[in-house]
Design a protein around this motif. Sequence first.
Motif, PDB file in Angstrom:
ATOM      1  N   TYR A   1       0.737  -0.850  -0.155  1.00 26.19           N
ATOM      2  CA  TYR A   1      -0.242  -0.066   0.033  1.00 26.19           C
ATOM      3  C   TYR A   1       0.768   0.823  -0.288  1.00 26.19           C
ATOM      4  O   TYR A   1       2.335   1.776   1.042  1.00 26.19           O
ATOM      5  N   LYS A   2       0.006   2.552  -0.763  1.00 23.91           N
ATOM      6  CA  LYS A   2       0.975   4.005  -0.603  1.00 23.91           C
ATOM      7  C   LYS A   2       0.513   4.397  -0.042  1.00 23.91           C
ATOM      8  O   LYS A   2       0.967   6.225   0.202  1.00 23.91           O
ATOM      9  N   CYS A   3      -0.602   4.335   0.394  1.00 24.12           N
ATOM     10  CA  CYS A   3      -1.981   4.784   0.825  1.00 24.12           C
ATOM     11  C   CYS A   3      -2.479   4.848   2.294  1.00 24.12           C
ATOM     12  O   CYS A   3      -2.477   3.194   2.365  1.00 24.12           O
ATOM     13  N   SER A   4      -2.674   5.347   3.106  1.00 18.05           N
ATOM     14  CA  SER A   4      -3.632   4.719   4.375  1.00 18.05           C
ATOM     15  C   SER A   4      -5.076   5.518   4.018  1.00 18.05           C
ATOM     16  O   SER A   4      -5.875   6.345   3.898  1.00 18.05           O
TER      17      SER A   4
ATOM     18  N   TRP B   1      -0.154   6.833   6.594  1.00 15.59           N
ATOM     19  CA  TRP B   1       0.466   7.309   8.283  1.00 15.59           C
ATOM     20  C   TRP B   1       1.058   8.730   8.464  1.00 15.59           C
ATOM     21  O   TRP B   1       1.427   9.161   8.793  1.00 15.59           O
ATOM     22  N   TYR B   2       1.966   7.722   8.043  1.00 14.35           N
ATOM     23  CA  TYR B   2       3.601   8.488   8.222  1.00 14.35           C
ATOM     24  C   TYR B   2       3.909   9.770   7.024  1.00 14.35           C
ATOM     25  O   TYR B   2       4.290  10.223   8.103  1.00 14.35           O
TER      26      TYR B   2
ATOM     27  N   ASN C   1      -2.120  -1.711   5.472  1.00 14.79           N
ATOM     28  CA  ASN C   1      -1.969   0.063   5.643  1.00 14.79           C
ATOM     29  C   ASN C   1      -3.224   0.758   6.838  1.00 14.79           C
ATOM     30  O   ASN C   1      -3.125   2.234   6.849  1.00 14.79           O
ATOM     31  N   ASN C   2      -3.494   0.034   7.755  1.00  8.88           N
ATOM     32  CA  ASN C   2      -3.985   0.534   8.533  1.00  8.88           C
ATOM     33  C   ASN C   2      -3.532   0.390   9.980  1.00  8.88           C
ATOM     34  O   ASN C   2      -4.442  -0.230  11.410  1.00  8.88           O
TER      35      ASN C   2
END
Length: 159
Positions: A34-37, A83-84, A129-130
Amino acid sequence: MNNFTIVRFLLVLLVAVYSSEGRLQTSGKLYTTYKCSPPVSGSTKAVLTLNSFEEDGDGGGPSECDSKYHSDNELVVALSTGWYSGGSRCLNNVTISANGRSVTAMVVDECDSTMGCDDDHDYQPPCPNNIVDASKAVWKALGVSEGDWGELDITWSDA
């Protein structure tokens, strides 16, 4: 074998190892990357996992934010890649709520959702991603009995 065949073989191998669909394959296992959250809100749902940020802990190398190791007694966390957010939350606090309690912890690392299964990641698969990956101190502060440490549904927000 001609050059075309060799190039074609290498391209097929490359696609098998890391496809454009966001999958990482290693040792015969396929992992989603994943690249997003999910979007951050005042009460973002996540899964709390256990991590040791100590030098010989399971977190791999030193923390991304400060290039240091951290004691299991410190209230510290790593956040999934999205999120980072490229380090924008580094050394900032987040509030984690679960089990009828809340705790404030400092973000010191990324739980990499794009890579894994190598020495830099202690041979662990990519994070979902979570994830809020937390030290033992965070689990203790939330009042979770040690036998239940591992994964816990939580909410978190920027403090």
